[in-house]
Design an enzyme around this catalytic site. Structure first.
Site, short mmCIF file in Angstrom:
data_model
loop_
_atom_site.label_atom_id
_atom_site.label_comp_id
_atom_site.label_asym_id
_atom_site.label_seq_id
_atom_site.Cartn_x
_atom_site.Cartn_y
_atom_site.Cartn_z
N HIS A 88 0.85 -1.20 0.00
CA HIS A 88 0.00 0.00 0.00
C HIS A 88 0.88 1.24 0.00
O HIS A 88 2.10 1.13 0.10
CB HIS A 88 -1.00 -0.01 1.16
CG HIS A 88 -0.42 0.02 2.54
ND1 HIS A 88 0.39 -0.97 3.04
CD2 HIS A 88 -0.52 0.95 3.54
CE1 HIS A 88 0.72 -0.68 4.29
NE2 HIS A 88 0.20 0.48 4.61
N HIS A 112 1.35 3.92 1.98
CA HIS A 112 1.89 4.65 3.13
C HIS A 112 3.41 4.76 3.04
O HIS A 112 4.09 3.82 2.63
CB HIS A 112 1.48 3.97 4.44
CG HIS A 112 0.02 4.17 4.78
ND1 HIS A 112 -0.66 3.40 5.70
CD2 HIS A 112 -0.87 5.09 4.32
CE1 HIS A 112 -1.92 3.83 5.79
NE2 HIS A 112 -2.06 4.84 4.96
N ASP A 156 5.80 4.53 5.08
CA ASP A 156 6.63 3.51 5.72
C ASP A 156 6.57 2.18 4.96
O ASP A 156 7.17 1.19 5.39
CB ASP A 156 6.26 3.32 7.20
CG ASP A 156 4.85 2.79 7.41
OD1 ASP A 156 3.91 3.30 6.78
OD2 ASP A 156 4.69 1.83 8.21
N HIS A 157 5.90 2.19 3.80
CA HIS A 157 5.84 0.98 2.95
C HIS A 157 6.34 1.23 1.53
O HIS A 157 6.77 0.29 0.86
CB HIS A 157 4.41 0.42 2.91
CG HIS A 157 3.96 -0.04 4.27
ND1 HIS A 157 3.98 -1.35 4.65
CD2 HIS A 157 3.55 0.66 5.36
CE1 HIS A 157 3.61 -1.45 5.91
NE2 HIS A 157 3.33 -0.23 6.37
N HIS A 189 -7.46 -1.10 5.72
CA HIS A 189 -6.42 -0.16 6.17
C HIS A 189 -6.29 0.97 5.15
O HIS A 189 -6.30 2.15 5.51
CB HIS A 189 -5.12 -0.94 6.33
CG HIS A 189 -3.96 -0.12 6.80
ND1 HIS A 189 -3.89 0.44 8.05
CD2 HIS A 189 -2.79 0.22 6.18
CE1 HIS A 189 -2.74 1.09 8.18
NE2 HIS A 189 -2.05 0.98 7.07
N ASP A 214 -0.14 -4.22 6.16
CA ASP A 214 -0.80 -3.72 7.36
C ASP A 214 -2.26 -4.18 7.43
O ASP A 214 -3.10 -3.51 8.01
CB ASP A 214 -0.77 -2.18 7.41
CG ASP A 214 0.61 -1.63 7.75
OD1 ASP A 214 1.53 -2.43 8.01
OD2 ASP A 214 0.77 -0.39 7.73
N HIS A 273 4.72 -4.99 10.73
CA HIS A 273 5.14 -4.29 11.95
C HIS A 273 5.29 -5.27 13.11
O HIS A 273 4.58 -6.28 13.18
CB HIS A 273 4.12 -3.23 12.37
CG HIS A 273 4.03 -2.06 11.44
ND1 HIS A 273 4.79 -0.92 11.63
CD2 HIS A 273 3.28 -1.85 10.33
CE1 HIS A 273 4.49 -0.04 10.66
NE2 HIS A 273 3.58 -0.59 9.86
FE FE Z 1 2.68 0.51 8.16
ZN ZN Z 2 0.06 1.41 6.63
#
Ligand code: FE
Ligand code: ZN
Length: 239
Positions: free
Chosen positions: A56, A58, A60-61, A112, A131, A169
């Protein structure tokens, strides 16, 4: 031939994953939380990154996509979403592609984010779930509804029980605190928490988990319905 999965911490609580096939040299990074760390992990093993699979958008991805694409000229696969940088191949779920001679199935798991996808490799009994699901938890509903997340978790629970789930995570111990508050009589949950505590005390990851384990212990799966999942998710957001 067996696929090798390398797992390493990135940022504050993300995991980076590298999937490698020794015979062909094919190497995929699943999400790009930290380009420098991912490159360092490739270098340390003598691997050349050939692909990026994003779950996805985001940061952090997908935040490391541009730097890794520049360095390795790898193929970037990701959901149909403008905010996936450097994407070459658009995926929306329902399709499959080949990696080192194996079939990788793409599954749409909204909740998410609207376009969240996961990558399932049946022949290796593993899935990279981003996530969507975590050990004893699930992703926050930033863009989707409890109904969508329930359907997404149900799709994951429909995979073979032995399937390893690589969650993005390390949230397990904090998820455990919430889980006991809603399902404290669940012996499988209490056993899973003991196991997770032992792993963390030894400095080990609690990822991957399995379909079998989450079926019995995850409070968003044992919720049993979209409505109860929604109720528990709202409680956890304020927990
Ligand atoms: Fe994440
Ligand atoms: Zn995420």
């Amino acid at each position: 031939m067996t696929l090798e999965v390398a797992l390493f911490p990135c940022l504050s609580d993300n995991y980076g994953f590298l999937l490698h096939d020794a015979e062909t040299g094919a190497t995929a990074a699943i999400d790009t939380p930290d380009a420098r760390e991912i490159a360092a992990q490739c270098e340390a093993r003598g691997w050349q990154l050939t692909e990026i699979w994003n779950t996805h958008w985001h940061p952090d991805h997908a935040g490391g996509n541009v730097a890794l694409k520049r360095r390795y000229d790898c193929i970037v696969r990701g959901p149909e979403q403008d905010a996936i940088p450097a994407r070459d191949v658009t995926l929306s779920g329902g399709e499959s592609f080949e990696f080192a001679g194996r079939r990788v199935e793409v599954i749409h798991t909204p909740g998410h984010t609207d376009e969240h996808i996961i990558y399932h490799i049946p022949s290796a009994e593993l899935a990279f779930v981003g996530d969507t699901i975590f050990a004893l938890g699930c992703g926050r509903l930033f863009e989707g509804t409890p109904e969508q997340m329930w359907e997404s978790l149900s799709q994951i629970m429909a995979l073979p029980e032995a399937t390893k789930l690589y969650c993005a995570h390390e949230y397990t111990l904090s998820n455990a605190k919430f889980a006991v508050s809603v399902d404290g009589d669940n012996a499988d949950l209490l056993a899973a928490i003991k196991d997770a505590e032992a792993k963390r005390a030894a400095g080990e990851p609690t990822v991957p988990t399995t379909v079998a384990a989450e079926k019995r212990a995850n409070p968003f799966v044992t919720a049993g319905s979209a409505a109860e999942l929604g109720r528990r998710r709202a409680l956890k957001d304020k927990f």
